[in-house]
Write a protein that holds these residues in place. Structure first.
Motif, PDB file in Angstrom:
ATOM      1  N   GLY A  99       0.826  -1.201   0.000  1.00 37.29           N
ATOM      2  CA  GLY A  99       0.000   0.000   0.000  1.00 37.29           C
ATOM      3  C   GLY A  99       0.857   1.247   0.000  1.00 37.29           C
ATOM      4  N   LEU A 100       0.210   2.374   0.212  1.00 32.48           N
ATOM      5  CA  LEU A 100       0.875   3.679   0.200  1.00 32.48           C
ATOM      6  C   LEU A 100       1.132   4.129   1.626  1.00 32.48           C
ATOM      7  N   HIS A 101       2.398   4.228   1.990  1.00 36.87           N
ATOM      8  CA  HIS A 101       2.786   4.623   3.346  1.00 36.87           C
ATOM      9  C   HIS A 101       3.733   5.816   3.267  1.00 36.87           C
ATOM     10  N   ASP A 102       3.168   6.992   2.981  1.00 34.83           N
ATOM     11  CA  ASP A 102       3.967   8.210   2.842  1.00 34.83           C
ATOM     12  C   ASP A 102       4.810   8.489   4.078  1.00 34.83           C
ATOM     13  N   TYR A 103       4.297   8.132   5.232  1.00 40.76           N
ATOM     14  CA  TYR A 103       4.988   8.435   6.484  1.00 40.76           C
ATOM     15  C   TYR A 103       6.364   7.772   6.540  1.00 40.76           C
TER      16      TYR A 103
END
Length: 118
Positions: A99-103
């Motif tokens: 998934g998308l985990h910008d952090y």
């Protein structure tokens, strides 16, 4: 700085008197504020944290953080998907990420910092 309100539901599973699995479902919303500029951004969260005590893993699924600019400005921070951690260590290293985990990604906080005027 962040402030939020949320709710948590905990489900615990036992083998006899031994806790073997625990699911914590958390949801809520809040505000991220940069005190030096006074800028604020709303955010939401809705995720489940599952602790498997036998496997010594923690699995986070769902939307840990979601920040959307008002007025159609788009998403500036997304921390969503699935992360599996080794909870036998501290801090727990990631065993799997989807998934998308910008952090956690390099440069992933650039957009939110810019939106807050940092």
């Amino acid at each position: 700085m962040q402030s939020y309100t949320g709710s948590r539901r905990v489900e615990s599973f036992y083998d006899g008197s031994t806790l073997v699995l625990q699911r914590r479902h958390v949801r809520g919303d809040g505000t991220i504020t940069l005190p030096s500029t006074g800028a604020t951004l709303p955010y939401e969260f809705d995720f489940t944290f599952t602790l498997d005590f036998l496997a010594q893993t923690g699995t986070i699924t769902g939307q840990q953080t979601h920040v959307i600019l008002s007025g159609g400005g788009g998403v500036v921070l997304r921390n969503s998907g699935r992360i599996v951690e080794d909870v036998s260590q501290f801090p727990p290293p990631f065993l799997f990420e989807a998934g998308l985990h910008d952090y956690f990604d390099p440069g992933g906080l650039d957009e939110i910092c810019a939106a807050l005027g940092a």
